[in-house]
Every structure is written in C-alpha cells, then in structure tokens.
Design a protein around this motif. Structure first.
Motif, PDB file in Angstrom:
ATOM      1  N   THR A  17      -7.070  -4.448  -1.332  1.00 17.14           N
ATOM      2  CA  THR A  17      -8.261  -4.160   0.038  1.00 17.14           C
ATOM      3  C   THR A  17      -7.387  -2.926   0.967  1.00 17.14           C
ATOM      4  O   THR A  17      -6.486  -2.802   0.405  1.00 17.14           O
ATOM      5  CB  THR A  17      -8.329  -5.370   0.515  1.00 17.14           C
ATOM      6  N   LYS A  18      -8.235  -2.404   1.215  1.00 13.43           N
ATOM      7  CA  LYS A  18      -8.071  -1.289   2.763  1.00 13.43           C
ATOM      8  C   LYS A  18      -6.837  -2.470   3.687  1.00 13.43           C
ATOM      9  O   LYS A  18      -5.806  -1.409   4.098  1.00 13.43           O
ATOM     10  CB  LYS A  18      -8.784  -0.401   3.413  1.00 13.43           C
ATOM     11  N   LYS A  19      -7.114  -3.396   4.014  1.00 13.99           N
ATOM     12  CA  LYS A  19      -6.127  -3.967   4.576  1.00 13.99           C
ATOM     13  C   LYS A  19      -4.780  -4.493   3.848  1.00 13.99           C
ATOM     14  O   LYS A  19      -4.726  -4.681   2.785  1.00 13.99           O
ATOM     15  CB  LYS A  19      -6.780  -5.471   5.370  1.00 13.99           C
ATOM     16  N   ASP A  20      -3.905  -4.379   4.541  1.00 15.51           N
ATOM     17  CA  ASP A  20      -2.408  -4.230   4.008  1.00 15.51           C
ATOM     18  C   ASP A  20      -2.386  -5.738   3.265  1.00 15.51           C
ATOM     19  O   ASP A  20      -2.551  -6.583   3.859  1.00 15.51           O
ATOM     20  CB  ASP A  20      -1.177  -3.416   4.289  1.00 15.51           C
TER      21      ASP A  20
ATOM     22  N   ARG B  15       3.064   1.976  -6.718  1.00 17.28           N
ATOM     23  CA  ARG B  15       2.758   1.344  -5.582  1.00 17.28           C
ATOM     24  C   ARG B  15       4.376   0.763  -5.903  1.00 17.28           C
ATOM     25  O   ARG B  15       4.670   0.842  -6.301  1.00 17.28           O
ATOM     26  CB  ARG B  15       1.597   0.266  -6.205  1.00 17.28           C
TER      27      ARG B  15
ATOM     28  N   ARG C 293       1.077  -1.097   0.096  1.00 20.20           N
ATOM     29  CA  ARG C 293      -0.416   0.008   0.026  1.00 20.20           C
ATOM     30  C   ARG C 293       0.662   1.351   0.232  1.00 20.20           C
ATOM     31  O   ARG C 293       0.537   2.739  -0.747  1.00 20.20           O
ATOM     32  CB  ARG C 293      -1.260  -0.096   1.559  1.00 20.20           C
TER      33      ARG C 293
END
Length: 368
Positions: free
Chosen positions: A342-345, A275, A267
């Motif tokens: 996803t927002k989770k890394d 990225r 992220r």
C-alpha cells in the motif's frame, strides 16, 4: 583406543611431532601418566629421519628407527608383558639433522585382572569431563531428567554485559544421587546449518545464556549422570534467539522513531533501489516480527529471498506495537526483506530469525 595429544615442542607442525636431540629443547616429548603395557606409534619414515627410544616412566620398552630409503609411514608396537605406570616419553637418539617424527601414538590398554564388580570411569564433579580413576559400583540405574527450561526464548533487552541473554535451568532425580550434568551447545548465525559448540560438565542446575550477535541462535540440551556414570537421556533442544535490530542491519536504514525506538520503513529504498532488507543472509523457518500499528499504516509482505512468509497488516484504530510470527513453507536461506502493498507505510522493529531446530548436529568432541 584414541591418540594421545602430546605437548607440542620444537618445530612441531599440525601434522606430526618432531623430536630432536639438540641438547636443550623438547627432548623428550612427554604424555600424561598411564597404566599401560606399551604403545603403538605411527612413524614417519625416510632418508632424513633417525631413531628414538620409548619409555614408560623410567622403563625403556624399546627403540624405533625412522630411517628408510623412501619417504612413507609405518606402524610400530613396543610393549612389555607386564603393566607399567608412568608418562609415555619419546626421546630422540639421533643428532639435530636426523629428527624422529611421528604422527599418532596409542597407549595399549593394560590387562590387569578386574574384580567381579563393575568398574567404571568416575567423573570429577565441577571440572571438565571424566578422568581415569576406576570406581567399583554396582549401580546400573540411569538418572531421570525432570525439568529443563530456557528463558527468555525471544530476548528483546540487553543485559548488563551489553548482550541479549537469559538463563537455562534443569532438574533431575536418581535412585542414589545425581552428581553432575552435561550441557551440550550448538549455534547458528548466517550459515545454512548448526555449528556444534561443546559440552560442559557442571554440578549446578542453571547457567547463563548469552546470544552475542544480532540474528544469532543459541541452543542447549542437558543430561544428568550419577557417581557410577549412568547417564539420563538427553533433553530436547531449547533455543534463545537474538533479534535483528533495524540500525546497521538494513540496507535501507531507519525511517521512523517512536517511543525511543528506531523503526525501519518498508517503503524506503537504498542506493540500489532495493526495499528494506537485511545485509546478511539467514536460514529461517519462521520469523517473529515486531511492527507498529495505527490508522496511518498499511500492509507489507515478508520474504526470505524469494520465499513468501506472510503479510503484515499494520492498520489499527489506535497506535501501538505488536508482534507477529510467520512460518514459511520451508526453511529458506537468503536475505530477509519486505515489500510494501500500500501507499501507507509499515514500520518494522526487531526481527527474530528462527531456524529449523530439528536439524541434527554432532556434539562437540571437546569438553572445556
């Protein structure tokens, strides 16, 4: 016949040999010893070139004149009816201002009668390559390679020399005796194809394999030979892959530390908004990826340039480290990069770049 590489002397260039009669240096130029009846020489001609005398040992077999009104080349053959043994010497007959120049030299094969048995070149075990010592031997049975391995394929720890590596081992059988092995080598770093390394000869059955740089691939194959220089078939290629390490290999840098290791966050972005991606471009058919899993981690896609290789699902009930291998639809040559889904890394550790090992490569011509 092949050209003889003479000792380069005074004012020699990569494109020819100069022989000058200046009273002290490099006259004559001298080869190794040969059993030969003469030579064929490619001579540079022109108004500024002079003459030279050709000797085999202490025997003069003729002179060659390089003078001509215009610059060019010519081929000249000088030989005797009988065979001679000794070093081939090119001695200038002209003064310093009129050098003799040539670009290639062939030793004419001697025509001494041979015995009825087969005569072959003999290998000198333990040294680099064959030498011309005829050996009579009627053996025509080829050795057979029975085992060849290289481990580890994917090293993750550096050895005492500070590099990744392993060991290649092999075995062979023969109807008489296996006296040595040839080991052929190729490698690839960030290029689009393999680079031919070289060929070693050895009497041993193992050798250390070191993959020095991050993202390198080193590949080996081996064949056996006996005293009559009958060769076994080559083994298949086996490779060792040095991993990419996060620090220094990702423009986005590191984002997480766990278990004493550095992990790259997919992220994070660099100063250009890109990225996580490698700084170098790699040829990859497959990717072997180390990543963290746990209840706080998400998913990310892996690419080589614009080619999609696979999706990492890093969610798990417990924290741990896993490996996954992706095979691309084709070998791609570009930066390796990751895109979060996803927002989770997702945290990436080591990455092994696996090129297409079926690519052909010409074995290196030099044995050393």
């Amino acid at each position: 016949m092949s050209t003889e590489e003479l000792e380069r002397g005074f004012d020699a260039t990569a494109f020819g040999y100069y022989v000058r009669n200046n009273g002290n240096c490099c006259n004559p130029l001298t080869s190794e010893r040969y059993l030969t009846k003469g030579v064929r020489i490619k001579v540079r001609t022109g108004p500024t070139f002079g003459k030279a005398r050709i000797l085999i040992g202490s025997t003069v077999i003729g002179t060659v004149d390089g003078y001509a009104k215009r610059y060019g080349y010519k081929y000249v053959t000088r030989q005797r009816s009988g065979n001679l043994t000794g070093a081939i010497k090119i001695r200038s007959l002209s003064r310093f201002s009129r050098p003799f120049r040539f670009t290639a030299l062939w030793a004419l094969r001697a025509t001494a009668p041979l015995a009825s048995v087969r005569v072959v070149e003999k290998y000198d075990p333990g040294t680099a390559g064959p030498f011309h010592d005829p050996v009579s031997n009627g053996d025509t049975t080829r050795p057979r390679l029975t085992a060849f391995s290289l481990a580890p394929t994917f090293p993750t720890k550096r050895n005492s020399n500070g590099v990744y590596g392993g060991t290649a081992t092999w075995k062979a059988t023969d109807n008489v005796k296996v006296v040595g092995y040839e080991v052929n080598f190729k490698w690839v770093t960030t290029g689009t194809s393999y680079i031919a390394g070289g060929t070693w000869t050895t009497t041993g059955t193992s050798m250390p394999v070191q993959v020095d740089f991050s993202g390198d691939t080193n590949c080996y194959r081996v064949r056996a030979y006996d005293a009559a220089v009958n060769f076994s078939a080559w083994s298949g290629w086996k490779c060792s892959y040095s991993p990419l390490d996060p620090m220094g290999e990702w423009t986005a840098g590191a984002g997480y530390s766990a278990g004493g290791k550095i992990w790259t966050s997919v992220r994070l972005t660099d100063e250009y908004g890109a990225r996580a991606r490698t700084t170098e471009r790699y040829s990859a058919k497959r990717l072997r990826i180390q990543y963290r899993v746990g209840p706080t981690y998400g998913r990310a896609k892996a690419y080589v340039g614009g080619v999609y290789f696979g999706t990492i699902n890093a969610y798990a009930a417990r924290y741990a480290t896993r490996w996954i291998t992706f095979t691309g639809p084709r070998e791609a040559h570009e930066r390796i990069r990751f895109e979060p889904l996803t927002k989770k890394d997702v945290y990436i550790g080591k990455v092994h770049v696996i090129p297409d090992v079926t690519k052909t490569v010409t074995p290196g011509p030099t044995r050393y």
